[in-house]
Enzyme design. Structure first.
Site, PDB file in Angstrom:
ATOM      1  CG  PHE A 167      -2.687  18.077  92.799  1.00 23.82           C
ATOM      2  CD1 PHE A 167      -1.879  19.206  92.890  1.00 23.82           C
ATOM      3  CD2 PHE A 167      -2.108  16.908  92.303  1.00 23.82           C
ATOM      4  CE1 PHE A 167      -0.534  19.162  92.512  1.00 23.82           C
ATOM      5  CE2 PHE A 167      -0.778  16.862  91.930  1.00 23.82           C
ATOM      6  CZ  PHE A 167       0.009  17.997  92.031  1.00 23.82           C
ATOM      7  CE  LYS A 191     -12.569  12.371  92.573  1.00 28.36           C
ATOM      8  NZ  LYS A 191     -11.791  13.035  93.612  1.00 28.36           N
ATOM      9  CD  GLU A 194      -8.020  12.812  96.080  1.00 26.51           C
ATOM     10  OE1 GLU A 194      -8.790  13.159  95.166  1.00 26.51           O
ATOM     11  OE2 GLU A 194      -7.059  12.031  95.903  1.00 26.51           O
ATOM     12  CE  LYS A 195      -3.159  14.293  96.362  1.00 29.40           C
ATOM     13  NZ  LYS A 195      -3.416  13.646  95.086  1.00 29.40           N
ATOM     14  CB  SER A 244      -1.773  10.059  87.299  1.00 29.93           C
ATOM     15  OG  SER A 244      -2.763   9.231  87.861  1.00 29.93           O
ATOM     16  CB  CYS A 299      -0.578  18.648  82.421  1.00 29.61           C
ATOM     17  SG  CYS A 299      -1.583  19.957  81.754  1.00 29.61           S
ATOM     18  CD  GLU A 404       3.287  13.483  84.882  1.00 29.73           C
ATOM     19  OE1 GLU A 404       2.577  12.563  85.291  1.00 29.73           O
ATOM     20  OE2 GLU A 404       2.834  14.538  84.388  1.00 29.73           O
TER      21      GLU A 404
HETATM   22  P1  NAD Z   1      -4.375  11.630  90.071  1.00 30.28           P
HETATM   23  O1  NAD Z   1      -4.544  10.704  88.923  1.00 30.28           O
HETATM   24  O2  NAD Z   1      -3.708  11.136  91.291  1.00 30.28           O
HETATM   25  O3  NAD Z   1      -5.827  12.149  90.535  1.00 30.28           O
HETATM   26  C1  NAD Z   1      -6.757  12.657  89.601  1.00 30.28           C
HETATM   27  C2  NAD Z   1      -8.161  12.246  90.022  1.00 30.28           C
HETATM   28  O4  NAD Z   1      -8.297  10.835  89.924  1.00 30.28           O
HETATM   29  C3  NAD Z   1      -8.493  12.631  91.448  1.00 30.28           C
HETATM   30  O5  NAD Z   1      -9.793  13.155  91.480  1.00 30.28           O
HETATM   31  C4  NAD Z   1      -8.359  11.324  92.214  1.00 30.28           C
HETATM   32  O6  NAD Z   1      -9.262  11.243  93.284  1.00 30.28           O
HETATM   33  C5  NAD Z   1      -8.667  10.278  91.166  1.00 30.28           C
HETATM   34  N1  NAD Z   1      -7.865   9.061  91.310  1.00 30.28           N
HETATM   35  C6  NAD Z   1      -6.547   8.992  91.559  1.00 30.28           C
HETATM   36  N2  NAD Z   1      -6.134   7.708  91.591  1.00 30.28           N
HETATM   37  C7  NAD Z   1      -7.213   6.969  91.352  1.00 30.28           C
HETATM   38  C8  NAD Z   1      -7.427   5.570  91.267  1.00 30.28           C
HETATM   39  N3  NAD Z   1      -6.436   4.731  91.466  1.00 30.28           N
HETATM   40  N4  NAD Z   1      -8.667   5.124  90.993  1.00 30.28           N
HETATM   41  C9  NAD Z   1      -9.665   5.998  90.802  1.00 30.28           C
HETATM   42  N5  NAD Z   1      -9.521   7.329  90.894  1.00 30.28           N
HETATM   43  C10 NAD Z   1      -8.318   7.813  91.168  1.00 30.28           C
HETATM   44  O7  NAD Z   1      -3.672  12.918  89.500  1.00 30.28           O
HETATM   45  P2  NAD Z   1      -3.151  14.177  90.333  1.00 30.28           P
HETATM   46  O8  NAD Z   1      -1.952  13.775  91.117  1.00 30.28           O
HETATM   47  O9  NAD Z   1      -4.278  14.835  91.042  1.00 30.28           O
HETATM   48  O10 NAD Z   1      -2.735  15.155  89.128  1.00 30.28           O
HETATM   49  C11 NAD Z   1      -1.468  15.141  88.535  1.00 30.28           C
HETATM   50  C12 NAD Z   1      -1.485  14.366  87.240  1.00 30.28           C
HETATM   51  O11 NAD Z   1      -2.441  14.914  86.367  1.00 30.28           O
HETATM   52  C13 NAD Z   1      -0.161  14.431  86.504  1.00 30.28           C
HETATM   53  O12 NAD Z   1       0.110  13.173  85.961  1.00 30.28           O
HETATM   54  C14 NAD Z   1      -0.418  15.442  85.396  1.00 30.28           C
HETATM   55  O13 NAD Z   1       0.385  15.302  84.256  1.00 30.28           O
HETATM   56  C15 NAD Z   1      -1.839  15.143  85.090  1.00 30.28           C
HETATM   57  N6  NAD Z   1      -2.494  16.256  84.436  1.00 30.28           N
HETATM   58  C16 NAD Z   1      -2.718  16.152  83.092  1.00 30.28           C
HETATM   59  C17 NAD Z   1      -3.322  17.198  82.425  1.00 30.28           C
HETATM   60  C18 NAD Z   1      -3.563  17.120  80.960  1.00 30.28           C
HETATM   61  O14 NAD Z   1      -4.346  17.919  80.459  1.00 30.28           O
HETATM   62  N7  NAD Z   1      -2.960  16.185  80.250  1.00 30.28           N
HETATM   63  C19 NAD Z   1      -3.704  18.354  83.122  1.00 30.28           C
HETATM   64  C20 NAD Z   1      -3.470  18.412  84.493  1.00 30.28           C
HETATM   65  C21 NAD Z   1      -2.859  17.357  85.142  1.00 30.28           C
END
Ligand code: NAD
Length: 520
Positions: A167, A191, A194-195, A244, A299, A404
């Site tokens: 997101f 994809k 969703e937020k 994440s 991130c 985190e």
């Molecule tokens: P998230 O993992 O909750 O969601 C990311 C994506 O994964 C979404 O599209 C979501 O629908 C999907 N998803 C989430 N949980 C899932 C599951 N259990 N099974 C399958 N799919 C799932 O992450 P977020 O809250 O949207 O983003 C924040 C996180 O992203 C933080 O941890 C941040 O550090 C990380 N991030 C990392 C970078 C990087 O380059 N290292 C960049 C941006 C964000």
């Protein structure tokens, strides 16, 4: 448990009837989903429902993959110069619509408009990079590997690739993915989070306007189930994920189990090491922006400061700066930081999680320097606001340090020496980014050499490399071996074919021994 989204989240959509529906993109058509399961896209500053997002049905998902499959042969055979020209046009259109894109990002994600423009711009730079992808796709040639025999390698697209987005950068991260993939000749299924799916849809419209043929880019929506379908589908060859580490490691192992290439950028705990000789003003200004900008939801945010020597003067300076920051709705003039995103996939509110980690830190003996948990923003009482928060005397064994936080919270630790500071950073499980602040060349050189983190800043707080390099997070922040964008990005989206040729005008005899280039 990765099986499904909690019931409550699915039912939330009942209150959202009458709101615009977020479209799917299949075969070049922006269409309404036939699903009966919807989730709400919510403005985190106001709690207003911006739109309703469909949980794509299995048949709609298959249709998106089928359209990418059908588009692939023609797109792969389209000259690379033509593919690059689509990107050349796309970057022009993104510039034209920069303000509209930024407003959408602010509305759905919450960050301030200035920050949202940065989000779009850092993605735009990847589109600019993709305009030159042909050079990076060049193969290699060695003449006469044996008498009259030449060998060369060519890089070819993989086929259908997919991207799963977080997101926090609704424009930049989709642009890390599909421009490089499609310019290399692949087709794509995206994809978005969703937020905040709006920016992805707008970018897809611009890509179509720029001349990207139908079916080359497709968009599906949803959460765990659609992600699992991406991991499992036999026609998808590669998966790019950013989010994440919990979701990332699940996706990494599930997609790899079906033979896919996977790159996962994941969570972070980015440390700044501040040496006693660091330039005070520049360092405190840099730390303030890097810790609290985007409400800490980057991130590469600096979430941890390790002070070598006395920390008190630094803490006070940071507090003074943080207290001057204006917290507000991202569209308000002068706002420095907006709200945190509300809902988490595991049904925990982001704000709730941030506040409870701060609370646990205090229980574990941390000292509060600044507490932003009860901030009030006039006119936006229902927004998910958290003000800048600073905790000092934090130790590595505390949960607030181990987890985190992903909010505007800066943890302060102390170290006696640079060696001890390096040891702290290297013992943390994450390896996304780090920075040292110092005026000493030898200290900086030692840090750069010994630190076990993929992206290092020297007096630079958020060292996100521009796209001609790659985003090289490491250890717990990355899974895979080819990073996003840069040469590694092109290599991720292409595979190497090696051709050995011989053109003889006489037939020669039968040779049964294994061919070698000299007599053995
Ligand atoms: P998230 O993992 O909750 O969601 C990311 C994506 O994964 C979404 O599209 C979501 O629908 C999907 N998803 C989430 N949980 C899932 C599951 N259990 N099974 C399958 N799919 C799932 O992450 P977020 O809250 O949207 O983003 C924040 C996180 O992203 C933080 O941890 C941040 O550090 C990380 N991030 C990392 C970078 C990087 O380059 N290292 C960049 C941006 C964000």
């Amino acid at each position: 448990n990765f099986s499904s989204l909690p019931e409550k989240e699915l039912n939330d959509s009942a209150i959202a009837f009458g709101q615009p529906k977020v479209k799917l993109l299949v075969g070049g058509e922006f269409i309404d989903s036939k699903t009966s399961d919807w989730v709400d896209v919510v403005n985190p500053a106001t709690q207003e429902i911006v739109s309703r997002l469909p949980l794509t049905t299995p048949s709609e998902f298959d249709a998106a993959v089928d359209s990418a499959k059908a588009a692939f042969p023609k797109w792969r055979d389209t000259p690379v110069t033509t593919r690059q020209r689509v990107m050349l046009k796309l970057q022009e259109l993104i510039r034209r619509d920069m303000d509209k894109l930024a407003l959408n990002v602010t509305t759905e994600q919450g960050k301030t408009l200035g920050d949202a423009r940065g989000d779009v711009f850092r993605g735009l730079e990847v589109v600019e990079f993709a305009c030159g992808a042909a050079t990076l796709q060049m193969g290699e040639f060695v003449e006469n590997v044996s008498t009259g025999i030449d060998t060369y390698s060519i890089r070819q697209p993989l086929g259908i690739c997919a991207g799963i987005c977080p997101f926090n950068f609704p424009a930049m991260i989709p642009l890390w993915m599909f421009p490089v993939a499609v310019t290399c000749g692949n087709t794509f299924v995206l994809k978005p989070s969703e937020k905040d799916p709006g920016a992805s849809l707008m970018l897809a419209e611009l890509a179509a306007e720029a001349g990207l043929p139908p079916g080359v880019l497709n968009i599906v929506h949803g959460t765990n189930d659609v992600v699992n379908r991406i991991c499992d589908h036999p026609d998808i060859k590669a998966v790019s994920f950013v989010g994440s580490d919990k979701a990332g490691m699940h996706i990494y192992s599930r997609a790899a189990a079906t033979g896919k290439r996977v790159q996962c950028n994941m969570g972070a705990k980015n440390h700044a090491v501040i040496m006693p000789d660091a330039s005070p003003e520049a360092t405190m200004n840099a730390l303030t922006g890097a810790a609290f900008g985007a409400a800490g939801q980057r991130c590469m945010a600096i979430s941890t400061a390790v002070f070598v020597g006395d920390s008190k003067p630094w803490e006070e300076g940071l507090k003074q700066r943080a207290m001057k920051l204006k917290i507000g709705c991202g569209t308000e003039p002068g706002a420095d930081l907006g709200p945190v995103i509300s809902k988490q996939i595991l049904a925990v509110q982001a704000k709730e999680r941030i506040c409870s980690l701060v609370e646990s830190g205090l229980k574990d003996g941390a000292r509060v320097v600044l507490d932003g948990r009860n901030v009030e923003v006039p006119g936006f009482t229902s927004g998910n606001f958290v003000g800048p928060t600073i905790l000092a005397d934090v130790r590595p064994d505390m949960d607030c340090y181990k987890e985190e936080i992903f909010g505007p919270v800066l943890l302060c630790l102390k170290a006696e020496t640079l060696e001890e500071a390096i040891e702290i950073v290297n013992s943390n499980k994450y390896g996304n980014g780090t920075a040292i602040f110092t005026t000493s060349g030898p200290a900086a050189r030692k840090f750069q050499h010994e630190i076990d983190v993929g992206q290092v800043g020297i007096n630079v707080p958020i060292p996100v490399p521009l796209p001609f390099f790659s985003f090289t997070g490491s250890r717990g922040s990355f899974a895979g071996d080819l990073n996003f964008y840069g040469k590694a990005g092109v290599h991720f989206f292409t595979h190497m074919k090696t051709v050995t040729t011989q053109w003889k005008d006489s037939p020669g005899g039968v040779t049964m021994a294994f061919p070698t280039s000299q007599k053995v």
